[in-house]
Design a protein around this motif. Sequence first.
Motif, PDB file in Angstrom:
ATOM      1  N   THR A  75      16.625  -5.862  28.023  1.00  0.00           N
ATOM      2  CA  THR A  75      17.829  -6.675  27.848  1.00  0.00           C
ATOM      3  C   THR A  75      18.858  -5.904  27.026  1.00  0.00           C
ATOM      4  O   THR A  75      18.514  -4.918  26.358  1.00  0.00           O
ATOM      5  N   GLU A  77      20.089  -6.870  24.306  1.00  0.00           N
ATOM      6  CA  GLU A  77      19.701  -7.038  22.898  1.00  0.00           C
ATOM      7  C   GLU A  77      18.678  -5.996  22.484  1.00  0.00           C
ATOM      8  O   GLU A  77      18.732  -5.456  21.375  1.00  0.00           O
ATOM      9  N   THR A  78      17.695  -5.692  23.361  1.00  0.00           N
ATOM     10  CA  THR A  78      16.703  -4.671  23.011  1.00  0.00           C
ATOM     11  C   THR A  78      17.332  -3.284  22.975  1.00  0.00           C
ATOM     12  O   THR A  78      16.900  -2.428  22.202  1.00  0.00           O
ATOM     13  N   ALA A 114      25.336  -9.710  20.798  1.00  0.00           N
ATOM     14  CA  ALA A 114      24.228  -9.122  20.043  1.00  0.00           C
ATOM     15  C   ALA A 114      24.706  -8.219  18.915  1.00  0.00           C
ATOM     16  O   ALA A 114      23.889  -7.700  18.159  1.00  0.00           O
TER      17      ALA A 114
END
Length: 128
Positions: A75, A77-78, A114
């Motif tokens: 994702t 975010e990762t 994020a």
Amino acid sequence: MRAAGRRRFREPTIALINIVFLMLVFFMVAGTLAQPLDRSLRLVRTQDLDGRAPPDTLVIHPDGRLSFRGNDVATPETYLATLDETDRAEIRIVPDRDLPAGQLVAIARALQAAGAGRILVVTERGLE
């Protein structure tokens, strides 16, 4: 007494010719202000180069899959979790040409949510 004759008005063609001539001279001078390239100069040919993404960019494939430095990322975010604070200030993404625009916008919004700062989309510029 003589009858008043009709006066003929001459058109100012000389003035018009002078203006056209001055415009011609102006465009000739303005067109030669840039230095011409040396005739022996051979420019770089980029036609045969492989189109590769820069190494520090998030690549978005046509199916929406994300990858960074050749490794798949789950994702946005990762992806941001792998970066330090200074690298999060400016994120470069390279979307595939066939990626739907709505999906690109959704990924960019997820990156901003994020904690990404400025998001730059790297594209190809066609010089034809």
